[in-house]
Design an enzyme around this catalytic site. Structure first.
Site, PDB file in Angstrom:
ATOM      1  N   GLU A   1       6.602  -6.943  -3.391  1.00 27.68           N
ATOM      2  CA  GLU A   1       7.295  -5.675  -3.160  1.00 27.68           C
ATOM      3  C   GLU A   1       8.578  -5.579  -3.974  1.00 27.68           C
ATOM      4  O   GLU A   1       9.429  -4.732  -3.711  1.00 27.68           O
ATOM      5  CB  GLU A   1       7.574  -5.486  -1.668  1.00 27.68           C
ATOM      6  CG  GLU A   1       6.282  -5.368  -0.866  1.00 27.68           C
ATOM      7  CD  GLU A   1       6.481  -4.942   0.565  1.00 27.68           C
ATOM      8  OE1 GLU A   1       7.633  -4.712   0.978  1.00 27.68           O
ATOM      9  OE2 GLU A   1       5.476  -4.847   1.294  1.00 27.68           O
TER      10      GLU A   1
ATOM     11  N   LYS B   1       2.166   3.301   9.205  1.00 23.97           N
ATOM     12  CA  LYS B   1       1.544   3.167   7.886  1.00 23.97           C
ATOM     13  C   LYS B   1       0.258   3.996   7.875  1.00 23.97           C
ATOM     14  O   LYS B   1      -0.700   3.653   8.588  1.00 23.97           O
ATOM     15  CB  LYS B   1       1.184   1.704   7.625  1.00 23.97           C
ATOM     16  CG  LYS B   1       2.380   0.757   7.472  1.00 23.97           C
ATOM     17  CD  LYS B   1       1.891  -0.687   7.500  1.00 23.97           C
ATOM     18  CE  LYS B   1       2.942  -1.661   7.028  1.00 23.97           C
ATOM     19  NZ  LYS B   1       2.562  -3.066   7.307  1.00 23.97           N
TER      20      LYS B   1
HETATM   21  P1  PGA Z   1       1.408  -5.597   3.872  1.00 21.37           P
HETATM   22  O1  PGA Z   1       2.748  -5.981   4.636  1.00 21.37           O
HETATM   23  O2  PGA Z   1       1.554  -4.247   3.291  1.00 21.37           O
HETATM   24  O3  PGA Z   1       1.239  -6.684   2.856  1.00 21.37           O
HETATM   25  O4  PGA Z   1       0.299  -5.681   4.889  1.00 21.37           O
HETATM   26  C1  PGA Z   1       3.793  -5.118   4.860  1.00 21.37           C
HETATM   27  C2  PGA Z   1       4.399  -5.385   6.226  1.00 21.37           C
HETATM   28  O5  PGA Z   1       4.050  -6.370   6.888  1.00 21.37           O
HETATM   29  O6  PGA Z   1       5.214  -4.597   6.687  1.00 21.37           O
HETATM   30 ZN    ZN Z   2       5.222  -5.916   8.729  1.00 22.42          ZN
END
Ligand code: PGA
Ligand code: ZN
Length: 421
Positions: free
Chosen positions: A201, A333
């Site tokens: 990230e 998400k």
């Molecule tokens: P991921 O992790 O997008 O790799 O699943 C992001 C998070 O745990 O917030």
């Molecule tokens: Zn997370």
């Protein structure tokens, strides 16, 4: 035929920030207007997420793209994008499984988001304004400085060491402070010969000897940037504990310790006491319900406790977490849920349950900036996108600067932590 009726749906195979294939969808309306969106991809996933459909090689998404061009296009042609709930109902019916494994959560979310973009474009409006014409608040960004866990070959156990700027007066000012901290952290690591590169990230991927060394370095970076730890810039952590533990025990490779739930809670308590921490995500593993409950009972008034892997943007799970007081905040998400309507419903339940909502990207991202618009349009107070480098991250931060400017002088930065520091 009305102008906002879907004339065609087109799927395309594009590439994400980890160099892996992902699904892009375009929804074309009778008017000729097109909405486009790309599915992101996680690496540290909750077990209850919508299934991301990969081909037999576990890598490619040709099947998911074919589903967009085939079953999904058939199901959606003729639907009106102004009725997003109906669009998403048709997507769910076309898939027909509880976890979206037939057509793929990645295929569904790309199309669902593309339909929403098409509706906004048909109205001649930016997406955030289409969702909430009266929006004046922009979310507080939480921005990663160091990356660890599944995003950096587990060099440290904590997945995200982030900063939030509770006293910033604008999104732009929060970014200014973060930029200074990010630069200071990089200079410190280079000076100490600790720098390896950047994690998935965009946060620095350092060679620290322990998790606390990373926390110390973060505080030092805030100070080196000329800022006051706590008030100018506070710490937010995603422990992502499911990655190194379960209710049966937690194995902290970086610290050479194996802890039970009590030990894990005691370690987090020590960190809360020693460092200016205002938020902790996934302090315990997704199956450690009792641990979550006890941690939140003990520290939920001092720090925001966010559920991600256990709640997976699922209304029933969010509701249960609220009732059982497992956490005080929920990560939102879209691709965990699989459609816009379900994502929005999970956020609504979080709100009804008195929990904070943090709209979040995934570790595998693209230039798609939908989540910046959703965060403003759905009036979420926080936005998590990753670090302050790599264009798939900067695209979202920069989009939020544009939105803040478009809102104009009445724009205010959400301030969920002002009272904590
Ligand atoms: P991921 O992790 O997008 O790799 O699943 C992001 C998070 O745990 O917030
Ligand atoms: Zn997370």
């Amino acid at each position: 035929m009305i102008a906002t009726t879907i004339r065609g749906v087109h799927g395309r195979r594009v590439w994400d920030s980890r160099g892996r294939p992902t699904v892009e969808a375009e929804v074309e309306l009778e008017s000729g207007t097109v909405g486009r969106a790309i599915a992101p991809a996680g690496a540290s996933k909750g077990s209850g997420e919508a299934v991301e459909l990969r081909d037999a090689d576990g890598f490619d998404v040709r099947g998911a793209v074919a589903n967009v061009n085939g079953y999904i296009a058939q199901a959606l042609v003729g639907a009106d994008v102004e009725d997003q709930e109906n669009v998403d109902r048709l997507l769910l019916a076309a898939d027909g499984t509880p976890d979206k494994r037939r057509l793929g959560g990645n295929a569904l979310i790309a199309v669902s988001m593309a339909a929403l973009h098409a509706a906004a474009a048909a109205h001649g409006q930016p997406l955030w304004r289409y969702l909430a014409a009266d929006a004046t608040s922009v979310p507080l960004p939480e921005i990663q400085i160091f990356g660890g866990g599944a995003h950096a070959a587990r060099r440290i156990d904590i997945q995200d060491l982030m900063v939030v700027c509770p006293s910033a007066r604008s999104f732009a000012e929060a970014l200014e402070r973060t930029a200074a901290i990010y630069r200071a952290a990089g200079a410190y690591l280079a000076d100490q010969h600790l720098l390896q590169g950047v994690a998935d990230e965009g946060g620095y991927w350092p060679v620290f000897g322990s998790n606390e060394e990373a926390l110390d370095a973060l505080v030092r970076a805030v100070e080196s940037a000329g800022l006051v730890p706590g008030s100018d810039a506070a710490i937010s952590l995603d422990i992502a504990a499911s990655q190194f533990g379960s209710a049966a025990g937690y194995s902290l490779g970086c610290d050479g310790m194996v802890l039970d739930t009590d030990g894990m809670i005691a370690l987090l308590e020590r960190w809360i006491e020693r460092y200016p921490i205002v938020s902790i995500e996934d302090p315990l593993a997704e199956d450690d319900c009792e641990g979550f409950r006890r941690f939140t009972a003990a520290f939920g008034s001092k720090v925001q406790v966010i559920g991600d892997d256990r709640l997976v943007t699922n209304t029933a799970r969010v509701r249960n977490a609220g009732t059982a007081r497992l956490c005080t905040g929920v990560l939102i998400k879209p691709n965990q849920a699989g459609t816009i309507t379900e994502t929005r419903a999970a956020l609504a339940v979080a709100r009804e349950s008195g929990m904070a909502a943090i709209v979040s990207a995934r570790s595998g991202e693209t230039e798609d900036v939908t989540i910046a618009h959703l965060a403003v349009g759905w009036k979420a107070a926080q936005l998590k996108v990753g670090s302050f480098s790599r264009s798939e991250r900067m695209a979202k931060w920069n989009e939020m600067l544009r939105i803040e400017e478009a809102i104009g002088p009445v724009a205010t930065l959400a301030s969920p932590f002002r009272k904590c520091v």
